[in-house]
Design a protein around this motif. Sequence first.
Motif, PDB file in Angstrom:
ATOM      1  N   ILE A  90     -51.043 105.333  24.564  1.00  6.68           N
ATOM      2  CA  ILE A  90     -50.536 104.458  25.631  1.00  6.68           C
ATOM      3  C   ILE A  90     -49.043 104.708  25.798  1.00  6.68           C
ATOM      4  N   ASN A  91     -48.569 104.833  27.033  1.00  6.35           N
ATOM      5  CA  ASN A  91     -47.128 104.941  27.247  1.00  6.35           C
ATOM      6  C   ASN A  91     -46.647 103.790  28.128  1.00  6.35           C
ATOM      7  N   SER A 145     -45.094 103.734  30.928  1.00  3.22           N
ATOM      8  CA  SER A 145     -45.344 103.841  32.370  1.00  3.22           C
ATOM      9  C   SER A 145     -46.717 103.265  32.715  1.00  3.22           C
ATOM     10  N   GLU A 146     -47.696 103.457  31.829  1.00  4.57           N
ATOM     11  CA  GLU A 146     -49.013 102.856  32.035  1.00  4.57           C
ATOM     12  C   GLU A 146     -48.934 101.335  31.977  1.00  4.57           C
ATOM     13  N   ALA A 200     -47.437 100.056  35.117  1.00  4.89           N
ATOM     14  CA  ALA A 200     -48.340 100.143  36.264  1.00  4.89           C
ATOM     15  C   ALA A 200     -49.466  99.116  36.188  1.00  4.89           C
ATOM     16  N   ILE A 201     -49.985  98.882  34.982  1.00  2.00           N
ATOM     17  CA  ILE A 201     -51.131  97.991  34.826  1.00  2.00           C
ATOM     18  C   ILE A 201     -50.714  96.526  34.777  1.00  2.00           C
ATOM     19  N   ARG A 225     -59.864  98.052  31.571  1.00  4.59           N
ATOM     20  CA  ARG A 225     -59.569  99.385  32.110  1.00  4.59           C
ATOM     21  C   ARG A 225     -58.709 100.203  31.148  1.00  4.59           C
ATOM     22  N   LEU A 226     -57.699  99.564  30.585  1.00  3.69           N
ATOM     23  CA  LEU A 226     -56.836 100.278  29.650  1.00  3.69           C
ATOM     24  C   LEU A 226     -57.634 100.735  28.428  1.00  3.69           C
ATOM     25  N   ASP A 276     -59.828 103.704  29.069  1.00  2.00           N
ATOM     26  CA  ASP A 276     -59.007 104.905  29.148  1.00  2.00           C
ATOM     27  C   ASP A 276     -58.629 105.393  27.750  1.00  2.00           C
ATOM     28  N   LYS A 324     -59.602 108.869  25.657  1.00  2.28           N
ATOM     29  CA  LYS A 324     -58.585 109.759  25.087  1.00  2.28           C
ATOM     30  C   LYS A 324     -58.786 109.979  23.596  1.00  2.28           C
TER      31      LYS A 324
END
Length: 417
Positions: free
Chosen positions: A159-160, A162-163, A166-167, A214-215, A218, A222
């Motif tokens: 996880i970064n 920027s995610e 955005a979320i 959703r996160l 994802d 990964k």
Amino acid sequence: MTQGINPWASNQSIDVGKLFSEFGIEPIEDVTAGLPTVPSFMRRGVVVGHRDYGLIAEAIREKKHFNVMTGFMPSGHPHLGHLMVMKEVAWHVAQGGTGYIGVADREAHAVRGLSWRQCKEYGREYLACLYALGYEGHTYYQSENTALKDLAFEAAIKINFSELSAIYGFSQETALAHAMSVATQVGDILYPQLDGGPAPTVVPVGIDQDPHIRLTRDVAYKLRLFTVEQREGYVSVRSKNAPAAAIDAVHAAYPGSKRYEAHVDIPGADLAGVEARVRGIEMEHGGFGFFLPSATYHTFMPGLQGGKMSSSVPESFISFWESDKDLKKKVMGALTGGRTTLEEQKKLGGEPEKCPVYLLNLFHMAPDDEELVEICRRCRDGELMCGTCKKETLARTKEFLKDFREKMDETAHLVEG
């Protein structure tokens, strides 16, 4: 994020249709036919959407291993607004699922600023309610689960910021502990598969919690070492940073397969069989083999004064420990879907779909479908006046709370700590 969902907001307006189309949530009606029995919360449109629930319906139908997991942030006393997700968990356990309940004390401490002692006290109340519903399964506090915290650390690698921005709309002012609590929630959702092995896992949540789902999906993707894809005439197992030894193991497991630098093609193979075998190979080589978590989404139980039923707005909710005096005051003073005058009510009928009192019955207080249909009909036909409906609902709620508290007393010994 276009939809702008905040999982920590006490009151927000969510366009369900837009959320479905923008983020790929499917209507629950698409999968209920696959269930041996359809629970009332699905029949009545309280649970409205899902992600990959077909996997869970299949597991229930074919009596395969699956998990049901959800968490509760102990930021206040539990109330009727929390009851739906508790019912969903208990129902899935009754259908054969392995239950997991996480008490999100790290989140409550980081986001709400509660002391650890308060988190523990409120957490015990949530667990007491679950056991009163007949819940059987695993329970834990985030702060006390070392394996969970290790998994959250692994998840955080994927996880970064920027995610998160955005979320969740995180900014430079967002506390680092808040971001850490998100990684812990991802760990919560994946923890059942760490504890009991990879298996379909459903997470019943309110629709405002979809960002967490959703996160996590994802991150679960990964964390896989391989992707398994159906191609024309063969199944392709493709590496995602899998060690060479793991690729060799896939090749060795299927004589006649073709080994390439970063993938193995298996002619004439069954996709489901390859997926299961590859999961095992992943775990043998240090991977997790996670299934992407499934989810069901329920609508909000409206507060008695409109808006969302929230622990931070005392007049909006009904506590499981509500006194008879306060219960009467809240129910009899609730907003309704009635008309302005008695004459208009008799002539035009009420609007039950807009009425918190009617919806209290729909969610919890009228378990018999025929009784609920009759309440709705009488309201629409102008036969049932709001005052009478409130008195009838008050009686049902009073009896429900009395029985529920008795069940909590009977199961109090199950609450540890």
